[in-house]
Design a protein around this motif. Structure first.
Motif, PDB file in Angstrom:
ATOM      1  N   PRO A 222       0.877  -1.127   0.025  1.00 13.33           N
ATOM      2  CA  PRO A 222      -0.235  -0.099  -0.058  1.00 13.33           C
ATOM      3  C   PRO A 222       0.681   1.240  -0.052  1.00 13.33           C
ATOM      4  CG  PRO A 222       0.067  -1.025   2.039  1.00 13.33           C
ATOM      5  CD  PRO A 222       0.753  -2.065   1.184  1.00 13.33           C
ATOM      6  N   SER A 225      -0.477   6.792   1.853  1.00 13.65           N
ATOM      7  CA  SER A 225      -1.685   7.661   2.001  1.00 13.65           C
ATOM      8  C   SER A 225      -3.026   6.726   2.443  1.00 13.65           C
ATOM      9  CB  SER A 225      -2.157   8.321   0.868  1.00 13.65           C
ATOM     10  OG  SER A 225      -2.275   7.254  -0.633  1.00 13.65           O
ATOM     11  N   SER A 227      -4.271   4.615   0.330  1.00  9.85           N
ATOM     12  CA  SER A 227      -5.358   4.635  -0.895  1.00  9.85           C
ATOM     13  C   SER A 227      -4.368   4.162  -1.955  1.00  9.85           C
ATOM     14  CB  SER A 227      -6.183   5.757  -1.337  1.00  9.85           C
ATOM     15  OG  SER A 227      -5.239   6.856  -1.383  1.00  9.85           O
ATOM     16  N   GLY A 228      -4.683   3.240  -2.547  1.00  7.38           N
ATOM     17  CA  GLY A 228      -4.010   2.633  -3.627  1.00  7.38           C
ATOM     18  C   GLY A 228      -2.667   1.877  -3.351  1.00  7.38           C
ATOM     19  N   GLN A 247      -1.834   6.331   8.596  1.00  3.90           N
ATOM     20  CA  GLN A 247      -3.234   6.698   8.192  1.00  3.90           C
ATOM     21  C   GLN A 247      -4.199   5.700   8.712  1.00  3.90           C
ATOM     22  OE1 GLN A 247      -4.396   9.208   6.490  1.00  3.90           O
ATOM     23  NE2 GLN A 247      -2.318   9.947   6.290  1.00  3.90           N
TER      24      GLN A 247
END
Length: 352
Positions: A222, A225, A227-228, A247
């Motif tokens: 990962p 952030s 995300s993604g 996060q």
């Protein structure tokens, strides 16, 4: 009758030949909720009925550990943490002892950076809940007062099934590794049911054994952030991929992010690293503890802690966005973000 028998025999042989020639290996996949997220489970190489039974057992085990280990209302943790300040010995559930003893070993190996005994700090920061209730950081004096009595895993004494602490400030919090421990026990249970190839993914953390139909498992790494994905890597055999991140559990106050990877040396959120990912050829508990310890160690000291803990595959994303990696990780990972600055550093051999 002979013609019918011959016809039946030919049909049977045709079916056998077709089955042998297809090369298909059964793959069973399922999902279920646990630990505040989704658990994805893949089982390869056994019949669907057996795989479904094995998956049901895993789901029951995850539900159990979710209830007794995670968060401020976990049954085991509540009872244990109520007894610890008394200083008197008390009996702990036998199923809890392996987690406790392994965590003490990992505490020592990490030079004290992985420290589940600092539960009171999480409580003080309001980070002991899946959705932090804090809307502002605690008073600095309160943090420093707790830091002065420095609760650690070495304050715990285990005698058989009796536990005590000589430091009333000790409060246990295994949130950082609860899913890893549940995944390790799930793998043990799967192996006991003759499952040799499986992968468990809990919110991006992965525990895998064997392979997927003879091919390595493809694991996503990962982004900081949350995300993604920043990269992909292949792993097979016995592998654990875990990430510690700013996060995952946090709150924001006056544009400052306060996260749940707390540094036991300061009593405050770790600085300098946005996320730390560890691939370990072995159990998830070690990988999860190492990821947290390396993030706490920071952008300069992490190679020393990696060396102490025997971790070869590391990817850290520091506050400047640089990708700090071990040579082994750099050789293995396929990065999707090739523009980021890369810093290759080897784990340091522990001093003899």
């Amino acid at each position: 009758m002979r013609a019918e028998a011959r016809a039946a025999l030919l049909l049977l042989l045709a079916a056998l030949i077709a089955g042998c020639g297809s090369g298909e290996v059964p793959v069973y996949t399922t999902q279920f909720p646990a630990f505040g997220t989704r658990v994805d489970l893949s089982i390869v190489g056994i019949q669907r009925e057996r795989a479904a039974d094995a998956a049901a057992n895993v789901e029951r085990d995850f539900s159990f550990f979710d209830q007794v280990l995670r968060g401020h209302r976990a049954e085991h943790m509540l009872r244990i943490n109520q007894q610890l300040p008394t200083g008197e010995p008390f009996v702990v559930p036998p199923s809890f002892i392996p987690l406790l003893t392994r965590s003490q070993t990992l505490f020592s190996a990490s030079d004290g950076l992985f420290n589940p005994a600092m539960g009171r700090f999480f409580q003080l920061w309001g980070l002991d809940r899946p959705d932090p209730a804090a809307d502002s950081p605690p008073d600095a004096a309160a943090v420093d007062a707790l830091l002065a009595v420095r609760p650690t895993m070495s304050d715990l004494e285990l005698d058989g099934i009796e536990l005590r602490s000589d430091n009333p400030a000790v409060q246990l919090n295994f949130d950082a590794v609860a899913t890893a421990y549940a995944m390790d026990l799930a793998v043990e249970a799967l192996r006991a049911q003759a499952v040799r190839n499986a992968m468990i993914n809990v919110g991006g953390d992965v525990r895998a054994i064997g392979s997927r139909s003879g091919r390595a498992w493809r694991l996503p790494v990962p982004r900081a952030s949350g995300s993604g994905v920043i990269g992909m890597l292949d792993a097979s055999g016995d592998a654990s991929l875990f990430t510690a991140s700013a996060q995952r559990r946090n709150f924001r106050h006056r544009d400052q992010l306060y996260h749940a990877v707390l540094d036991p040396r300061t009593g405050r959120p770790a600085c300098g690293v946005l996320s730390a990912t560890v691939l370990y050829q072995g159990d998830g508990l070690t990988a999860a503890a190492a990821a947290h310890a390396l993030m706490i160690a920071g952008p300069e000291d992490w190679p020393r802690i990696a060396g102490r803990m025997g971790i070869d595959h590391v990817l850290l994303i520091d506050e400047d966005g640089r990708l700090q990696m071990t040579p082994a990780m750099a050789d293995l990972i396929t990065l999707l973000d090739t523009k980021a600055e890369q810093v290759i550093r080897s784990p340091l051999e522990p001093a003899s």
